[in-house]
Design an enzyme around this catalytic site. Structure first.
Site, PDB file in Angstrom:
ATOM      1  CD  GLU A 138      -3.322   0.616   1.736  1.00  0.00           C
ATOM      2  OE1 GLU A 138      -3.541  -0.597   1.919  1.00  0.00           O
ATOM      3  OE2 GLU A 138      -4.135   1.507   1.971  1.00  0.00           O
ATOM      4  CG  ASP A 185      -6.733   0.936  -1.605  1.00  0.00           C
ATOM      5  OD1 ASP A 185      -6.569   1.293  -0.423  1.00  0.00           O
ATOM      6  OD2 ASP A 185      -6.068   0.052  -2.158  1.00  0.00           O
ATOM      7  CG  PHE A 235     -15.286  -0.940   8.083  1.00  0.00           C
ATOM      8  CD1 PHE A 235     -16.318  -1.267   7.227  1.00  0.00           C
ATOM      9  CD2 PHE A 235     -14.106  -0.437   7.534  1.00  0.00           C
ATOM     10  CE1 PHE A 235     -16.186  -1.098   5.848  1.00  0.00           C
ATOM     11  CE2 PHE A 235     -13.957  -0.283   6.163  1.00  0.00           C
ATOM     12  CZ  PHE A 235     -15.007  -0.606   5.322  1.00  0.00           C
ATOM     13  CG  HIS A 246     -17.628   4.495  -0.641  1.00  0.00           C
ATOM     14  ND1 HIS A 246     -18.552   4.263   0.332  1.00  0.00           N
ATOM     15  CD2 HIS A 246     -16.443   4.067  -0.121  1.00  0.00           C
ATOM     16  CE1 HIS A 246     -17.962   3.731   1.393  1.00  0.00           C
ATOM     17  NE2 HIS A 246     -16.681   3.604   1.138  1.00  0.00           N
TER      18      HIS A 246
HETATM   19  P1  IMP Z   1      -8.655   1.272   2.903  1.00  0.00           P
HETATM   20  O1  IMP Z   1      -7.220   1.655   2.672  1.00  0.00           O
HETATM   21  O2  IMP Z   1      -9.435   1.155   1.672  1.00  0.00           O
HETATM   22  O3  IMP Z   1      -8.809   0.047   3.750  1.00  0.00           O
HETATM   23  O4  IMP Z   1      -9.343   2.419   3.719  1.00  0.00           O
HETATM   24  C1  IMP Z   1      -8.715   3.553   4.236  1.00  0.00           C
HETATM   25  C2  IMP Z   1      -9.385   3.932   5.541  1.00  0.00           C
HETATM   26  O5  IMP Z   1     -10.743   4.324   5.296  1.00  0.00           O
HETATM   27  C3  IMP Z   1      -9.406   2.812   6.558  1.00  0.00           C
HETATM   28  O6  IMP Z   1      -9.095   3.353   7.813  1.00  0.00           O
HETATM   29  C4  IMP Z   1     -10.825   2.309   6.517  1.00  0.00           C
HETATM   30  O7  IMP Z   1     -11.244   1.866   7.784  1.00  0.00           O
HETATM   31  C5  IMP Z   1     -11.620   3.524   6.078  1.00  0.00           C
HETATM   32  N1  IMP Z   1     -12.734   3.099   5.231  1.00  0.00           N
HETATM   33  C6  IMP Z   1     -12.667   2.483   4.020  1.00  0.00           C
HETATM   34  N2  IMP Z   1     -13.880   2.201   3.565  1.00  0.00           N
HETATM   35  C7  IMP Z   1     -14.746   2.633   4.497  1.00  0.00           C
HETATM   36  C8  IMP Z   1     -16.166   2.589   4.599  1.00  0.00           C
HETATM   37  O8  IMP Z   1     -16.894   2.067   3.747  1.00  0.00           O
HETATM   38  N3  IMP Z   1     -16.688   3.145   5.715  1.00  0.00           N
HETATM   39  C9  IMP Z   1     -15.923   3.705   6.698  1.00  0.00           C
HETATM   40  N4  IMP Z   1     -14.619   3.751   6.659  1.00  0.00           N
HETATM   41  C10 IMP Z   1     -14.022   3.217   5.558  1.00  0.00           C
END
Ligand code: IMP
Length: 195
Positions: free
Chosen positions: A43, A72, A150, A179
């Site tokens: 990442e 992502d 989450f 989204h």
């Molecule tokens: P990631 O890199 O896609 O996992 O997400 C980046 C950050 O955004 C992480 O801290 C996730 O917990 C948060 N995140 C991603 N998708 C969601 C969602 O659908 N709802 C709330 N938080 C999200």
């Protein structure tokens, strides 16, 4: 004889994301089986979510002969934080968290925010990569509310369901506007068209 369905892998360690996508997947008649796979991915810190997703996809070392995708997401507080935390969403959640975010914007009545999701797919039949994007507009709530979902879900209120945070909604309700679900719908159209 019934033909075996092709497997398509969602490469993620995030069970919440997999649950959301699974619910959407189950609603459709597709010639695929969806499976979760956790794999080592890289990442990077980039200036937009798309770059992060693409790099992550390319970092997957597979020993299988199937299509697979990564996803992502990012949380953008457009007012008053000009899009922060955006690509820093994970770091900010792990450091100051939702409480810290609420403190930052406490004095503002306008707290317009949105989520962005990017699905990057390696499509094995064409040996090519495809990108699908989705976003949802809303605002940051005044307080942390709800226990489902989450990440930033307890502080995000979508415009289309303005009485609840994402964390107060069922997976189906979140999926009706999220989204991730919008990016998924585009992937679905692609899969159906390329059958
Ligand atoms: P990631 O890199 O896609 O996992 O997400 C980046 C950050 O955004 C992480 O801290 C996730 O917990 C948060 N995140 C991603 N998708 C969601 C969602 O659908 N709802 C709330 N938080 C999200």
């Amino acid at each position: 004889m019934k033909q075996e369905k092709e497997i398509i892998y969602f490469i993620t360690g995030n069970n919440h994301k997999f649950k959301e996508i699974t619910k959407l997947f189950q609603k459709e008649e597709l010639d695929y089986d969806l499976k979760q796979k956790t794999a080592a991915t890289i990442e990077i810190q980039a200036s937009n979510i798309k770059e992060v997703a693409l790099f992550k996809l390319n970092s997957v070392k597979t020993n299988f002969n199937n299509s697979y995708f990564v996803e992502d997401a990012g949380f953008f507080i457009d007012v008053p934080l000009k899009g922060f935390p955006g690509v820093y969403s994970k770091f900010v959640l792990n450091t100051i968290g939702n409480e810290g975010i609420l403190k930052l914007i406490n004095d503002y009545w306008n707290t317009a925010a949105h989520f962005e999701a990017v699905i990057a797919l390696y499509f094995q039949p064409l040996d090519k990569i495809f990108i699908f994007e989705g976003s949802v507009e809303g605002k940051v709530s005044k307080e942390i509310k709800g226990t489902s979902g989450f990440g930033y879900d307890p502080i995000f209120i979508p415009n289309e369901l303005p009485n609840n945070t994402f964390a107060e909604l069922s997976t189906e309700e979140k999926n009706s506007v999220s989204h991730r679900a919008k990016a998924w719908q585009k992937l679905l159209i692609f899969l159906k068209a390329h059958h």
